[in-house]
Design a protein around this motif. Structure first.
Motif, short mmCIF file in Angstrom:
data_model
loop_
_atom_site.label_atom_id
_atom_site.label_comp_id
_atom_site.label_asym_id
_atom_site.label_seq_id
_atom_site.Cartn_x
_atom_site.Cartn_y
_atom_site.Cartn_z
N PHE A 96 -12.88 -7.88 12.23
CA PHE A 96 -13.75 -7.10 11.37
C PHE A 96 -12.88 -6.51 10.28
O PHE A 96 -11.80 -5.97 10.57
CB PHE A 96 -14.42 -5.97 12.16
CG PHE A 96 -15.12 -6.45 13.40
CD1 PHE A 96 -16.45 -6.86 13.36
CD2 PHE A 96 -14.44 -6.53 14.61
CE1 PHE A 96 -17.08 -7.32 14.50
CE2 PHE A 96 -15.07 -6.99 15.75
CZ PHE A 96 -16.40 -7.39 15.70
N MET A 97 -13.31 -6.63 9.04
CA MET A 97 -12.57 -6.06 7.94
C MET A 97 -13.50 -5.23 7.08
O MET A 97 -14.63 -5.64 6.81
CB MET A 97 -11.96 -7.15 7.06
CG MET A 97 -11.11 -6.55 5.95
SD MET A 97 -10.96 -7.49 4.40
CE MET A 97 -12.60 -7.78 3.87
N THR A 98 -13.02 -4.06 6.67
CA THR A 98 -13.73 -3.23 5.70
C THR A 98 -12.74 -2.83 4.63
O THR A 98 -11.68 -2.28 4.93
CB THR A 98 -14.33 -1.97 6.36
OG1 THR A 98 -15.28 -2.37 7.36
CG2 THR A 98 -15.02 -1.09 5.34
N ALA A 99 -13.08 -3.12 3.39
CA ALA A 99 -12.28 -2.70 2.25
C ALA A 99 -13.17 -1.82 1.39
O ALA A 99 -14.34 -2.13 1.17
CB ALA A 99 -11.80 -3.91 1.45
N ALA A 108 0.85 -1.18 0.00
CA ALA A 108 0.00 0.00 0.00
C ALA A 108 0.89 1.24 0.00
O ALA A 108 2.08 1.16 0.30
CB ALA A 108 -0.91 0.01 1.23
N ASP A 109 0.30 2.38 -0.32
CA ASP A 109 1.05 3.63 -0.25
C ASP A 109 1.29 4.02 1.20
O ASP A 109 2.31 4.63 1.51
CB ASP A 109 0.29 4.75 -0.98
CG ASP A 109 0.23 4.50 -2.49
OD1 ASP A 109 1.12 3.79 -3.02
OD2 ASP A 109 -0.72 4.99 -3.12
N SER A 135 -8.66 1.30 0.19
CA SER A 135 -8.27 1.26 1.61
C SER A 135 -8.82 0.00 2.26
O SER A 135 -9.85 -0.53 1.84
CB SER A 135 -8.77 2.49 2.36
OG SER A 135 -10.19 2.50 2.41
N VAL A 136 -8.09 -0.48 3.27
CA VAL A 136 -8.50 -1.67 4.02
C VAL A 136 -8.24 -1.39 5.49
O VAL A 136 -7.17 -0.94 5.87
CB VAL A 136 -7.70 -2.92 3.59
CG1 VAL A 136 -8.06 -4.12 4.46
CG2 VAL A 136 -7.94 -3.24 2.12
N THR A 195 -4.62 -0.30 9.39
CA THR A 195 -5.23 0.41 8.27
C THR A 195 -4.20 0.56 7.16
O THR A 195 -3.05 0.92 7.42
CB THR A 195 -5.71 1.81 8.71
OG1 THR A 195 -6.59 1.66 9.83
CG2 THR A 195 -6.44 2.51 7.58
N PHE A 196 -4.63 0.27 5.94
CA PHE A 196 -3.79 0.48 4.76
C PHE A 196 -4.58 1.34 3.79
O PHE A 196 -5.80 1.18 3.66
CB PHE A 196 -3.44 -0.85 4.09
CG PHE A 196 -2.56 -1.71 4.94
CD1 PHE A 196 -1.19 -1.51 4.96
CD2 PHE A 196 -3.10 -2.70 5.73
CE1 PHE A 196 -0.37 -2.29 5.75
CE2 PHE A 196 -2.29 -3.49 6.53
CZ PHE A 196 -0.92 -3.28 6.54
#
Length: 180
Positions: free
Chosen positions: A80-83, A37-38, A68-69, A50-51
């Motif tokens: 818990f994951m949110t992309a 990731a950046d 973003s993830v 966080t990425f």
């Protein structure tokens, strides 16, 4: 910005495997998780990673690309994951030479406690010639049950289908060797 590669234990991401059906390559879960990731941040005290910026996650045959993830873990060990992205894209090879599953949505959420993956916004899952699309696709990785909602049912605006309804294409089964 320079791209960083991370390999951190907080990503015990069955979450990432969960975006694909349960017949995914069994060996994937034993492969290292590679994240590029950046930018990336790890808040060890709060168990949040966080990425952001062109996030690429690979584990065996699993490939996820997102803007973003964010992955977090509570005190009970639930993840818990949110992309999110425009769109989030994922793919994974299936066991038994059954091809590859591909999917995409504007947002992908996963909760380990319920084993449910939710694809929201222009959601689409493809395997071979089979395609399911709608405003929201929910997949329970334990029961292997999919639910597809159109934008009208989910309270949103028309998205992947012009009418706001769900769309499913199922290819015929191979019937070679079958007598009439």
């Amino acid at each position: 910005m320079t791209r960083k590669t991370f390999n951190t234990p907080i990503f015990v991401l069955a979450a990432l495997c969960a975006a694909a059906p349960a017949f995914a390559l069994e060996s994937d879960s034993r492969q290292p998780i590679q994240i590029e990731a950046d930018q990336g941040s790890l808040d060890q005290a709060n168990q949040v990673t966080t990425f952001s910026g062109n996030v690429i996650i690979k584990q065996g045959s699993i490939n996820i690309r997102a803007g973003s993830v964010k992955v977090s873990r509570n005190d009970k060990g639930q993840q818990f994951m949110t992309a999110s992205g425009s769109p989030v894209k994922f793919s994974q090879t299936l066991d038994g030479n059954k091809g590859t599953v591909h999917g995409q949505a504007n947002k992908v959420d996963y909760t380990s406690a319920s084993s449910v993956v939710t694809l929201t916004g222009n959601a689409k899952v493809m395997r071979g010639g089979d395609v399911a699309q709608g405003s929201v696709i929910t997949y329970n990785t334990k029961t292997e049950v999919y639910t597809i909602l159109g934008s009208k049912a989910s309270g949103g605006k028309a998205s992947s289908t012009k009418s706001g309804r769900v769309s499913v294409v199922i290819q015929p089964s191979s019937t070679s060797g079958r007598k009439k």
